[in-house]
Scaffold this motif. Structure first.
Motif, PDB file in Angstrom:
ATOM      1  N   CYS A 256     -23.781 -42.862  30.707  1.00  0.00           N
ATOM      2  CA  CYS A 256     -22.744 -41.945  31.149  1.00  0.00           C
ATOM      3  C   CYS A 256     -22.448 -42.215  32.620  1.00  0.00           C
ATOM      4  N   THR A 257     -21.167 -42.298  32.933  1.00  0.00           N
ATOM      5  CA  THR A 257     -20.729 -42.492  34.301  1.00  0.00           C
ATOM      6  C   THR A 257     -19.848 -41.320  34.698  1.00  0.00           C
TER       7      THR A 257
ATOM      8  N   VAL B 253     -26.061 -42.636  34.443  1.00  0.00           N
ATOM      9  CA  VAL B 253     -27.301 -42.374  33.726  1.00  0.00           C
ATOM     10  C   VAL B 253     -27.368 -43.296  32.513  1.00  0.00           C
ATOM     11  N   ASP B 254     -28.511 -43.940  32.342  1.00  0.00           N
ATOM     12  CA  ASP B 254     -28.759 -44.783  31.180  1.00  0.00           C
ATOM     13  C   ASP B 254     -29.954 -44.193  30.438  1.00  0.00           C
ATOM     14  N   ILE B 255     -29.787 -43.942  29.130  1.00  0.00           N
ATOM     15  CA  ILE B 255     -30.801 -43.267  28.318  1.00  0.00           C
ATOM     16  C   ILE B 255     -31.121 -44.134  27.108  1.00  0.00           C
ATOM     17  N   VAL B 256     -32.417 -44.290  26.804  1.00  0.00           N
ATOM     18  CA  VAL B 256     -32.830 -45.022  25.607  1.00  0.00           C
ATOM     19  C   VAL B 256     -33.987 -44.272  24.957  1.00  0.00           C
TER      20      VAL B 256
ATOM     21  N   LYS C  71     -17.356 -40.853  31.606  1.00  0.00           N
ATOM     22  CA  LYS C  71     -17.279 -41.840  30.529  1.00  0.00           C
ATOM     23  C   LYS C  71     -18.634 -41.889  29.859  1.00  0.00           C
ATOM     24  N   TYR C  72     -18.666 -41.572  28.569  1.00  0.00           N
ATOM     25  CA  TYR C  72     -19.893 -41.556  27.777  1.00  0.00           C
ATOM     26  C   TYR C  72     -19.812 -42.704  26.782  1.00  0.00           C
ATOM     27  N   THR C  73     -20.846 -43.532  26.728  1.00  0.00           N
ATOM     28  CA  THR C  73     -20.875 -44.657  25.806  1.00  0.00           C
ATOM     29  C   THR C  73     -22.178 -44.630  25.025  1.00  0.00           C
ATOM     30  N   ALA C  74     -22.077 -44.506  23.704  1.00  0.00           N
ATOM     31  CA  ALA C  74     -23.268 -44.528  22.861  1.00  0.00           C
ATOM     32  C   ALA C  74     -23.807 -45.949  22.791  1.00  0.00           C
TER      33      ALA C  74
END
Length: 139
Positions: free
Chosen positions: A31-32, A43-46, A19-22
């Motif tokens: 992303c899970t 993963v959490d990306i900023v 599951k990808y969430t912008a």
């Protein structure tokens, strides 16, 4: 992404779902990855369009078992343990960087002093691809 870097993190199962969430507020995403309904990777990306705040990389991982500052294959810093990583990847400008939080769970986690190597291999593959994708770096 190199399959070889992700494969050691994924247990055997009949169903793999991503599951990808912008992110909405600023550039980034989460992303899970789940196997048979169980989360194995988050993963959490900023992307930050400013210089990073000072960080004591020797202390970042202190709440997590076996975490320590580790050398990475890309410009930046990382505290990586057997099941958790905090990463700061430098962008091509001095006024931007990307932060990554990686959580690894399940029966593939090796809760040992050398267990971080599995996660490190994935991070060395994944982070440069994502920094390029978000316009932070250019290949």
């Amino acid at each position: 992404m190199e399959k070889d870097s992700l494969a050691p993190l994924i247990p055997n199962g009949s169903s793999i779902k991503q599951k990808y969430t912008a992110a909405e507020a600023q550039p980034g995403a989460s992303c899970t990855l789940r196997v048979d309904g169980h989360q194995v990777l988050f993963v959490d990306i900023v992307r930050w369009d400013r210089a990073p705040d000072p960080v004591d990389w020797n202390k970042v991982g202190s709440p997590y078992k076996h975490a320590a500052q580790r050398p990475v294959s890309f410009p930046g810093y990382a505290s990586i343990g057997s099941d958790h990583a905090i990463i700061q990847a430098k962008c091509n400008t001095h006024t931007a960087y990307m932060s990554f939080a990686v959580y690894f769970s399940g029966d593939r986690v090796e809760d040992t002093p050398l267990g971080y190597k599995k996660l490190l291999r994935f991070i060395n593959d994944f982070v440069p691809r994502e920094t390029n994708k978000f316009g932070c770096t250019k290949n």
